[in-house]
Design an enzyme around this catalytic site. Structure first.
Site, PDB file in Angstrom:
ATOM      1  N   ARG A  57       0.916  -1.260   0.024  1.00  0.00           N
ATOM      2  CA  ARG A  57       0.148   0.122  -0.110  1.00  0.00           C
ATOM      3  C   ARG A  57       0.900   1.281   0.003  1.00  0.00           C
ATOM      4  NH1 ARG A  57      -3.237  -0.517   4.608  1.00  0.00           N
ATOM      5  NH2 ARG A  57      -1.757   1.029   5.634  1.00  0.00           N
ATOM      6  N   TYR A 110     -15.906  20.317 -11.701  1.00  0.00           N
ATOM      7  CA  TYR A 110     -16.600  18.945 -11.907  1.00  0.00           C
ATOM      8  C   TYR A 110     -17.434  18.562 -10.929  1.00  0.00           C
ATOM      9  CZ  TYR A 110     -16.054  13.870 -12.796  1.00  0.00           C
ATOM     10  OH  TYR A 110     -16.307  12.636 -12.921  1.00  0.00           O
ATOM     11  N   ASP A 182      -7.476  21.716 -10.000  1.00  0.00           N
ATOM     12  CA  ASP A 182      -7.803  20.258 -10.752  1.00  0.00           C
ATOM     13  C   ASP A 182      -7.068  20.634 -12.137  1.00  0.00           C
ATOM     14  OD1 ASP A 182      -8.819  18.555 -12.546  1.00  0.00           O
ATOM     15  OD2 ASP A 182     -10.550  18.104 -11.290  1.00  0.00           O
ATOM     16  N   LYS A 207      -8.171  10.164 -17.649  1.00  0.00           N
ATOM     17  CA  LYS A 207      -8.462  11.002 -19.164  1.00  0.00           C
ATOM     18  C   LYS A 207      -7.217  10.713 -19.899  1.00  0.00           C
ATOM     19  CE  LYS A 207     -12.205  12.035 -17.121  1.00  0.00           C
ATOM     20  NZ  LYS A 207     -12.687  12.990 -16.282  1.00  0.00           N
TER      21      LYS A 207
HETATM   22  C1  LIG Z   1     -13.387  12.853 -15.067  1.00  0.00           C
HETATM   23  C2  LIG Z   1     -12.860  14.197 -14.129  1.00  0.00           C
HETATM   24  C3  LIG Z   1     -12.585  13.885 -12.635  1.00  0.00           C
HETATM   25  C4  LIG Z   1     -12.803  12.487 -12.098  1.00  0.00           C
HETATM   26  O1  LIG Z   1     -12.097  11.478 -12.691  1.00  0.00           O
HETATM   27  P1  LIG Z   1     -12.412  10.022 -12.489  1.00  0.00           P
HETATM   28  O2  LIG Z   1     -11.079   9.396 -12.959  1.00  0.00           O
HETATM   29  O3  LIG Z   1     -13.620   9.880 -13.539  1.00  0.00           O
HETATM   30  O4  LIG Z   1     -13.020   9.831 -11.074  1.00  0.00           O
HETATM   31  C5  LIG Z   1     -11.981  14.894 -11.931  1.00  0.00           C
HETATM   32  N1  LIG Z   1     -11.963  15.886 -12.530  1.00  0.00           N
HETATM   33  C6  LIG Z   1     -12.420  16.325 -13.843  1.00  0.00           C
HETATM   34  C7  LIG Z   1     -11.859  17.819 -14.446  1.00  0.00           C
HETATM   35  C8  LIG Z   1     -12.742  15.307 -14.563  1.00  0.00           C
HETATM   36  O5  LIG Z   1     -13.109  15.405 -15.803  1.00  0.00           O
END
Ligand SMILES: *Cc1c(COP(=O)(O)O)cnc(C)c1O
Length: 391
Positions: A57, A110, A182, A207
């Protein structure tokens, strides 16, 4: 080293892995020691952040390869992996907030991040004020004595408002407030969070870093000053990510620079074509010269990804929009983005925001420009707009 080189080489240590280019995938929970003394030494080394692992972990060479690479690319001090992007958004907030604290959060974050603030954080005694993403220096007027963190996302989810991150960060720094951003849209390549005053950067690695729509993954990167809190909180929460998904993240990362160039080019080409259609009210894409966020995007970003939004004119019906989208052959209808394939989804910005008013009445959709041939993508859209017109 320039960025394309860092993308290729960071975190790889073939000399530690029998010369293999890629790090091996360690499926490990228990790490054995030969003696009690070695067991204690491993544990002590981990506490002191010396190399080597003592429990799955807390990291393996697979995990370390990705963490090292992301930290290098974002130009931060250290990075930790999380099992999803949202887990990383939540983890970043949990590391720096306590009961009684106040959080300032951009109105266009988000949606699930917003839900985390309104749900979990509220239950644990943290209050949140949502603010206009275009606040800039005027964020000062919202700062309270108990404000401990400001959470940004630039450009905003769905509507792509570009924030003046340095202005907000400066107001925060004077009061010792942690700035969390983010950085999924900017990616570690096109926006350098720490050079713009951010303390903690979050990536939904699901992404563009994974880049192939086949794994869920998140990462948090931070400054040296923020690291002790982030490290401690991550381990208290027991957060890590599965070895195969981490491996896919580091594998995807190696081609990030070339993929992004194409996503960027295709996204701009599609956005420009869409902007010329008479049914379109506005295209939401900061790299287009007419976009309200273009000047700040140009100042702070070095590129754009393939994700942007479109607002149609008032009066265009849901039925017409669906006729357009449902018949598309190359665009998948689905959440997420950043993979090699093009995507399209309708959205309504009025569903989430509270600090700002969405000025448009027409229906909206979001496009992710994938790696297909751009002319094919435009031809598919052209047929889609014909269906929209005739419905
Ligand atoms: C998709 C997304 C997330 C969350 O990511 P996941 O891997 O789907 O949990 C967070 N911030 C932004 C801007 C996103 O587009």
């Amino acid at each position: 080293m320039r960025e394309e080189t860092t993308v290729v080489h960071s975190g790889l240590h073939p000399e530690r892995h029998h010369g293999a280019v890629n790090p091996p995938v360690f499926h490990a929970s228990t790490i054995l020691s030969e003696t009690v003394a070695e067991f204690r030494r491993r544990r002590q080394n981990w506490i002191l952040e010396q190399p080597g692992t003592y429990y799955g972990r807390f990291g393996t060479p697979t995990i370390e390869a990705l963490q090292e690479a992301i930290a290098a690319l974002e130009e931060g001090y250290r990075s930790v992996v999380y099992p999803s992007g949202l887990a990383a958004c939540a983890g970043a907030l949990l590391a720096f907030l306590s009961a009684g604290d106040h959080l300032l959060m951009s109105d266009t974050v988000y949606g699930p991040t917003r839900n985390f603030a309104n749900g979990f954080l509220k239950r644990f005694g943290v209050s949140t004020t949502f603010f206009d993403p275009l606040a800039g220096h005027s964020i000062e007027s919202l700062i309270r004595p108990e404000t401990r963190a400001i959470y940004l996302e630039s450009p905003g989810s769905l509507t792509f408002e570009v924030q003046d991150v340095p202005a907000i960060a400066e107001a925060a720094r004077r009061r010792g407030i942690t700035v969390i951003a983010d950085n999924t849209w900017g990616t570690p390549l096109y926006f350098k969070p720490f050079a713009h005053g951010v303390d903690v950067s979050v990536q939904a690695a699901t992404k563009y870093i994974v880049g192939h729509s086949d794994a869920m993954l998140g990462a948090i990167t931070c400054t040296k000053e923020a690291w002790p809190k982030l490290r401690r909180s991550t381990h208290e929460l027991g957060q890590t990510a599965g070895p195969d998904d981490v491996y896919l993240g580091q594998r995807g990362l190696r081609t990030l620079a070339v993929r992004l160039k194409q996503h960027w080019k295709a996204g701009v080409a599609l956005a420009e074509w869409i902007a010329r259609q008479p049914e379109v009210e506005r295209v939401l894409h900061p790299a287009l010269p007419g976009d309200p966020g273009h000047a700040i995007w140009k100042r702070d970003f070095t590129g754009a990804c393939g994700l942007f939004g479109v607002v149609l004119k008032e009066g265009i019906t849901e039925r017409a929009l669906c006729a357009m989208i449902d018949g598309l052959e190359l665009y998948g209808i689905g959440s997420s983005w950043g993979g090699f394939e093009s995507l399209i989804v309708p959205f309504d910005p009025r569903e989430t925001r509270t600090a700002t008013q969405w000025p448009h009445k027409g229906p909206c959709f979001r496009v992710h420009a994938g790696l297909e041939n751009v002319e094919d993508l435009i031809a598919d859209l052209e047929a889609g707009f014909k269906r929209l017109r005739s419905t």
